[in-house]
Scaffold this motif. Structure first.
Motif, PDB file in Angstrom:
ATOM      1  N   MET A 113       0.821  -1.204   0.000  1.00  0.00           N
ATOM      2  CA  MET A 113       0.000   0.000   0.000  1.00  0.00           C
ATOM      3  C   MET A 113       0.854   1.252   0.000  1.00  0.00           C
ATOM      4  SD  MET A 113      -3.109  -0.712   0.189  1.00  0.00           S
ATOM      5  CE  MET A 113      -3.794   0.170  -1.078  1.00  0.00           C
ATOM      6  N   CYS A 114       1.736   1.335   0.997  1.00  0.00           N
ATOM      7  CA  CYS A 114       2.699   2.427   1.006  1.00  0.00           C
ATOM      8  C   CYS A 114       4.055   1.846   0.617  1.00  0.00           C
ATOM      9  CB  CYS A 114       2.808   3.043   2.393  1.00  0.00           C
ATOM     10  SG  CYS A 114       1.232   3.620   3.019  1.00  0.00           S
ATOM     11  N   GLY A 115       4.981   2.737   0.277  1.00  0.00           N
ATOM     12  CA  GLY A 115       6.324   2.280  -0.072  1.00  0.00           C
ATOM     13  C   GLY A 115       7.326   2.788   0.947  1.00  0.00           C
ATOM     14  N   ILE A 116       8.172   1.869   1.382  1.00  0.00           N
ATOM     15  CA  ILE A 116       9.177   2.183   2.400  1.00  0.00           C
ATOM     16  C   ILE A 116      10.557   1.983   1.806  1.00  0.00           C
ATOM     17  CG2 ILE A 116      10.257   1.087   4.407  1.00  0.00           C
ATOM     18  CD1 ILE A 116       7.550   0.773   5.650  1.00  0.00           C
ATOM     19  N   ILE A 117      11.455   2.937   2.053  1.00  0.00           N
ATOM     20  CA  ILE A 117      12.849   2.745   1.675  1.00  0.00           C
ATOM     21  C   ILE A 117      13.720   3.383   2.759  1.00  0.00           C
ATOM     22  CG2 ILE A 117      12.604   4.719   0.052  1.00  0.00           C
ATOM     23  CD1 ILE A 117      15.190   2.042  -0.595  1.00  0.00           C
ATOM     24  N   ALA A 118      14.790   2.709   3.128  1.00  0.00           N
ATOM     25  CA  ALA A 118      15.688   3.263   4.140  1.00  0.00           C
ATOM     26  C   ALA A 118      17.112   2.866   3.778  1.00  0.00           C
ATOM     27  CB  ALA A 118      15.321   2.709   5.515  1.00  0.00           C
ATOM     28  N   TYR A 119      18.047   3.692   4.242  1.00  0.00           N
ATOM     29  CA  TYR A 119      19.461   3.436   3.925  1.00  0.00           C
ATOM     30  C   TYR A 119      20.344   3.738   5.115  1.00  0.00           C
ATOM     31  CZ  TYR A 119      24.083   3.843   1.805  1.00  0.00           C
ATOM     32  OH  TYR A 119      25.428   3.679   1.511  1.00  0.00           O
ATOM     33  N   LEU A 120      21.360   2.892   5.285  1.00  0.00           N
ATOM     34  CA  LEU A 120      22.423   3.161   6.254  1.00  0.00           C
ATOM     35  C   LEU A 120      23.724   2.675   5.609  1.00  0.00           C
ATOM     36  CD1 LEU A 120      22.404   2.203  10.043  1.00  0.00           C
ATOM     37  CD2 LEU A 120      24.430   1.995   8.637  1.00  0.00           C
ATOM     38  N   GLY A 121      24.677   3.574   5.443  1.00  0.00           N
ATOM     39  CA  GLY A 121      25.929   3.153   4.817  1.00  0.00           C
ATOM     40  C   GLY A 121      26.919   4.290   4.789  1.00  0.00           C
ATOM     41  N   GLU A 122      27.738   4.297   3.729  1.00  0.00           N
ATOM     42  CA  GLU A 122      28.767   5.344   3.662  1.00  0.00           C
ATOM     43  C   GLU A 122      28.445   6.390   2.613  1.00  0.00           C
ATOM     44  OE1 GLU A 122      32.188   2.922   3.120  1.00  0.00           O
ATOM     45  OE2 GLU A 122      32.006   2.175   5.181  1.00  0.00           O
ATOM     46  N   ILE A 136      15.462   7.588   6.118  1.00  0.00           N
ATOM     47  CA  ILE A 136      14.272   6.775   5.822  1.00  0.00           C
ATOM     48  C   ILE A 136      13.338   7.594   4.924  1.00  0.00           C
ATOM     49  CG2 ILE A 136      14.403   5.466   7.978  1.00  0.00           C
ATOM     50  CD1 ILE A 136      12.255   7.204   9.190  1.00  0.00           C
ATOM     51  N   ALA A 137      12.561   6.941   4.097  1.00  0.00           N
ATOM     52  CA  ALA A 137      11.650   7.682   3.217  1.00  0.00           C
ATOM     53  C   ALA A 137      10.415   6.839   2.929  1.00  0.00           C
ATOM     54  CB  ALA A 137      12.355   8.060   1.927  1.00  0.00           C
ATOM     55  N   HIS A 138       9.352   7.519   2.500  1.00  0.00           N
ATOM     56  CA  HIS A 138       8.043   6.859   2.444  1.00  0.00           C
ATOM     57  C   HIS A 138       7.174   7.488   1.365  1.00  0.00           C
ATOM     58  CE1 HIS A 138       3.929   5.993   4.080  1.00  0.00           C
ATOM     59  NE2 HIS A 138       4.499   4.896   4.545  1.00  0.00           N
ATOM     60  N   THR A 139       6.457   6.673   0.634  1.00  0.00           N
ATOM     61  CA  THR A 139       5.419   7.190  -0.265  1.00  0.00           C
ATOM     62  C   THR A 139       4.112   6.539   0.159  1.00  0.00           C
ATOM     63  OG1 THR A 139       4.691   7.398  -2.556  1.00  0.00           O
ATOM     64  CG2 THR A 139       6.197   5.587  -2.122  1.00  0.00           C
ATOM     65  N   ARG A 140       3.063   7.371   0.277  1.00  0.00           N
ATOM     66  CA  ARG A 140       1.901   6.939   1.060  1.00  0.00           C
ATOM     67  C   ARG A 140       0.654   6.703   0.216  1.00  0.00           C
ATOM     68  NH1 ARG A 140      -1.967  10.336   4.638  1.00  0.00           N
ATOM     69  NH2 ARG A 140      -2.698   8.816   6.167  1.00  0.00           N
ATOM     70  N   TRP A 141      -0.154   5.766   0.645  1.00  0.00           N
ATOM     71  CA  TRP A 141      -1.530   5.589   0.190  1.00  0.00           C
ATOM     72  C   TRP A 141      -2.359   5.670   1.462  1.00  0.00           C
ATOM     73  CZ3 TRP A 141      -5.663   2.264   0.994  1.00  0.00           C
ATOM     74  CH2 TRP A 141      -6.685   2.315   0.036  1.00  0.00           C
ATOM     75  N   ALA A 142      -3.105   6.760   1.603  1.00  0.00           N
ATOM     76  CA  ALA A 142      -3.718   7.096   2.890  1.00  0.00           C
ATOM     77  C   ALA A 142      -4.741   6.067   3.356  1.00  0.00           C
ATOM     78  CB  ALA A 142      -4.387   8.457   2.788  1.00  0.00           C
ATOM     79  N   THR A 143      -4.677   5.706   4.623  1.00  0.00           N
ATOM     80  CA  THR A 143      -5.758   4.939   5.252  1.00  0.00           C
ATOM     81  C   THR A 143      -6.338   5.799   6.372  1.00  0.00           C
ATOM     82  OG1 THR A 143      -4.176   3.819   6.695  1.00  0.00           O
ATOM     83  CG2 THR A 143      -4.857   2.643   4.700  1.00  0.00           C
ATOM     84  N   HIS A 144      -5.542   6.101   7.394  1.00  0.00           N
ATOM     85  CA  HIS A 144      -6.023   6.930   8.500  1.00  0.00           C
ATOM     86  C   HIS A 144      -5.494   8.339   8.339  1.00  0.00           C
ATOM     87  CE1 HIS A 144      -6.561   2.897   9.966  1.00  0.00           C
ATOM     88  NE2 HIS A 144      -7.403   3.370  10.864  1.00  0.00           N
ATOM     89  N   GLY A 145      -6.394   9.251   8.154  1.00  0.00           N
ATOM     90  CA  GLY A 145      -5.983  10.640   7.963  1.00  0.00           C
ATOM     91  C   GLY A 145      -5.860  10.941   6.494  1.00  0.00           C
ATOM     92  N   GLU A 146      -6.491  12.044   6.082  1.00  0.00           N
ATOM     93  CA  GLU A 146      -6.495  12.382   4.658  1.00  0.00           C
ATOM     94  C   GLU A 146      -5.072  12.631   4.160  1.00  0.00           C
ATOM     95  OE1 GLU A 146      -7.374  16.574   3.608  1.00  0.00           O
ATOM     96  OE2 GLU A 146      -8.354  16.608   5.548  1.00  0.00           O
ATOM     97  N   PRO A 147      -4.884  12.508   2.837  1.00  0.00           N
ATOM     98  CA  PRO A 147      -3.543  12.760   2.320  1.00  0.00           C
ATOM     99  C   PRO A 147      -3.197  14.254   2.390  1.00  0.00           C
ATOM    100  CG  PRO A 147      -5.044  11.981   0.571  1.00  0.00           C
ATOM    101  CD  PRO A 147      -5.842  12.074   1.825  1.00  0.00           C
ATOM    102  N   ASN A 148      -2.378  14.643   3.313  1.00  0.00           N
ATOM    103  CA  ASN A 148      -1.909  16.036   3.369  1.00  0.00           C
ATOM    104  C   ASN A 148      -0.487  16.058   3.945  1.00  0.00           C
ATOM    105  OD1 ASN A 148      -2.162  15.751   6.155  1.00  0.00           O
ATOM    106  ND2 ASN A 148      -4.151  16.769   6.230  1.00  0.00           N
ATOM    107  N   ASP A 149       0.058  17.249   4.070  1.00  0.00           N
ATOM    108  CA  ASP A 149       1.461  17.359   4.509  1.00  0.00           C
ATOM    109  C   ASP A 149       1.657  16.760   5.901  1.00  0.00           C
ATOM    110  OD1 ASP A 149       1.438  18.864   2.253  1.00  0.00           O
ATOM    111  OD2 ASP A 149       1.977  20.757   3.214  1.00  0.00           O
TER     112      ASP A 149
END
Ligand code: M6R
Length: 612
Positions: A1-10, A68-81
């Motif tokens: 539903m939503c997309g998650i991406i995270a990074y830890l490195g150099e 960390i980063a995220h792209t959302r498909w809203a479930t709880h709470g309307e899509p806003n900032d």
């Protein structure tokens, strides 16, 4: 539903995260955000697509090697900032991204408000990060332990990643019923909802299991434990994906690319499984369960959306060839009924993504009742693929366009191979007939190539009907699910209201809708109930609708009645859906693009529906 991406490195985290967000955007695209840690924990987020986030960030200082980063498909709470992820904890020392739903967030939120926590958003996710911080403070425990304790209090589904201002060398992640994969590179780690953003960076991946926590520390090996505090050894797998599968390859949209990929994707579904010379079909993944299928009292197919339409085609094929009674169920309905199931039943769960929450829940229910469960999935290593007793991958390659196209034809191909296997074992098919179908099936990729030549004609027809407000799709027998699928494709990407109906059922109601404004799309190929469908076409013509018909090549009788005929090659009746679907996919694609719609990311939709 939503997309998650995270990074830890150099390396600088920002470009990696941003590229990852673009790759994952098909999963949700109503808002996006990023958090980067570099002494300060900076969160930037906005309503809209990833490009809007990128535009918004432009020029802001986002240096750091962990984020960390995220792209959302809203479930709880309307899509806003404000509702966009990441969410800070109360102190702003922690930030979280989340995919899934915390079902008991209402109760937890009330308690936290009572204890003085102030909520900035309407999301269930913010509740979780406040809870974690509360536990950390109240119990005086390390962050990992606080996360573990919090997750034991949570009901629902989650894939989460947490970053802490106080620990610039650590990310904590966990999953339950929402996918999360860890990528392991040279001195770097990635976390993502699926493997697509990892492909440029590493082939070594670990798919987290339900209720597992991943503790990622700079300079250390990946550590995994369960939320019950049991240490686990990470199982590192080699990812088999190539970059070209994730790019548009010169096409304007992924959907068009995926439609045109079907000769290859169908061939890939059959590769190594169908051997016409030897007259054999071998689906390696279900070998041990073949006998279960042969002896099955009943087959129940559970799926959603397009996969449900493939299941309907499967019902016809299984009953025709293997003479097993089949029921096709919407997974979302099945899970809340009290279905009568027993050990002689085989449940076939069909899912492109392998992550659909309703299909997953249907599997769990079937398991509780003792049924055997076979999966048909496209995404390798997905939750459904892992939750089933056995199964066959469709091998259609990544499907990025939200509207499912090549997955549908690949699912039908697998259902055909499965039914042929059982029919042959059960003796419900003669050797001659078996060989005939095998031979014809082998020809299908070429016939799909031939069918795709209608593209320009379909584009011309699309231009005539692009401003329609409604459309009706009619077919009978094997072509009824094709009609349903054609209608779904049109409505989901062009926002034109469309209905699919069994052609003869039309006169019991929908016929009232027909007037000269209404395009009616008939799938009127030359086998089965062809003669009856001709009568249905007459009934529609009398009421002055515009008729577009998908017909078998050289057909003359439909041409006399229809305004437009689109020809597909001659084939076996049960293989017609593999060809007849193609012009319908193209029709919706062209209409949608002509109407200026975003075909790859239609409004309100997401590629995998990991929530109820
Ligand atoms: O990944 P799944 O096959 O389980 O997904 C099921 C439906 O969500 C999916 O087919 C949906 O209907 C598509 N948007 C159809 O194009």
């Amino acid at each position: 539903m939503c997309g998650i991406i995270a990074y830890l490195g150099e390396k600088p985290a920002y470009p990696i995260l941003m590229k990852g967000l673009y790759r994952l955007e098909y999963r949700g695209y109503d808002s996006a955000g990023i958090a980067i840690l570099n002494k300060e924990l900076t969160v930037i987020k906005t309503r809209g697509k990833v490009s809007e986030l990128e535009h918004f960030i432009n020029g802001k200082n986002l240096h750091g090697t962990i984020g960390i980063a995220h792209t959302r498909w809203a479930t709880h709470g309307e899509p806003n900032d404000v509702n966009a992820h990441p969410h800070y904890s109360q102190s702003k020392n922690l930030a979280i991204i989340h995919n899934g739903i915390i079902e008991n967030y209402g109760t937890l939120r009330k308690e936290l408000i009572h204890r003085g926590y102030e909520f900035r958003s309407n999301t269930d996710t913010e509740t979780l990060i406040h809870l974690i911080e509360d536990i950390q403070i109240k119990e005086g425990v390390e962050l990992v332990e606080a996360v573990r304790i919090a997750l034991n209090q949570v009901i629902g589904a989650y894939a989460i990643v947490i970053i802490s201002k106080n620990d610039p060398d650590m990310l904590i992640a966990a999953r339950k019923s929402s996918p999360l994969v860890v990528g392991i590179g040279e001195g770097e780690f990635f976390l993502a909802s699926d493997a697509t953003p990892l492909i440029e960076h590493t082939k070594d991946v670990v798919y987290l299991e339900d209720e597992e926590l991943a503790i990622i520390r700079r300079g250390h090996e990946l550590k995994i434990k369960t939320i019950k505090n049991k240490e686990k050894t990470p199982y590192i797998q080699k990812m088999e994906l190539n970059l070209s599968a994730l790019e548009k390859g010169g096409y304007e949209h992924f959907m068009l690319k995926e439609i045109f990929e079907q000769p290859r994707s169908i061939k890939d579904s059959m590769r190594g499984r169908l051997n016409v010379k030897k007259g054999t079909v071998k689906l390696g993944g279900i070998t041990e369960y073949e006998q279960k299928l042969v002896n099955a009292r009943r087959v129940i197919m559970v799926a959603c959306g397009t996969s449900w339409h493939a299941a309907l085609v499967g019902e016809y094929i299984f009953e025709d060839l293997a003479r097993i009674p089949v029921e096709v169920e919407y997974a979302s309905e099945f899970r809340y009924r009290h279905p009568i199931l027993n050990e002689d039943d085989v449940v076939i769960a069909i899912s492109q993504s392998g992550e659909t929450a309703d299909t997953m829940a249907a599997i769990e229910l079937a398991r509780d009742k003792g049924a055997t469960i076979i999966g048909i999935c496209n995404v390798v290593g997905s939750s459904i693929a892992r939750a089933t007793d056995a199964g066959s991958y469709t091998h259609a390659g990544p499907e990025i366009g939200v509207a499912s196209t090549k997955a549908f034809t690949a699912q039908i191909t697998i259902l055909l191979l499965m039914a042929l296997t059982i029919a042959e074992k059960k003796g419900t098919i003669s050797r001659l007939r078996y060989q005939e179908i095998l031979t014809e099936l082998e020809q299908i990729p070429e016939k799909v190539t031939e069918t795709l030549k209608v593209n320009d004609q379909v584009k011309f027809i699309a231009n005539l009907y692009k401003d329609s407000r409604n459309a009706l799709y009619l077919g009978r027998g094997y072509n009824f699910p094709v009609a349903l699928e054609g209608a779904l494709k049109l409505k989901e990407i062009s926002y034109i209201h469309a209905e699919g109906y069994p052609a003869a059922e039309m006169k019991h109601g929908p016929i009232a809708l027909i007037d000269e404004e209404m395009p009616v799309i008939f799938i009127a190929t030359n086998k089965g109930t062809y003669e009856k469908v001709l009568i249905n076409i007459e009934e529609v013509k009398t009421r002055k609708a515009k008729i577009i018909a998908i017909v078998t090549e050289h057909d003359e009788r439909v041409a006399e009645l229809a305004d437009h005929v689109i020809e597909i090659p001659e084939t076996e009746e049960m293989l017609v859906p593999l060809l007849a679907t193609i012009p319908l996919q193209l029709l919706s694609y062209h209409i949608a693009t002509m109407r200026g719609c975003n075909v790859d990311q239609p409004r309100n939709l997401a590629k995998s529906v990991t929530v109820e």
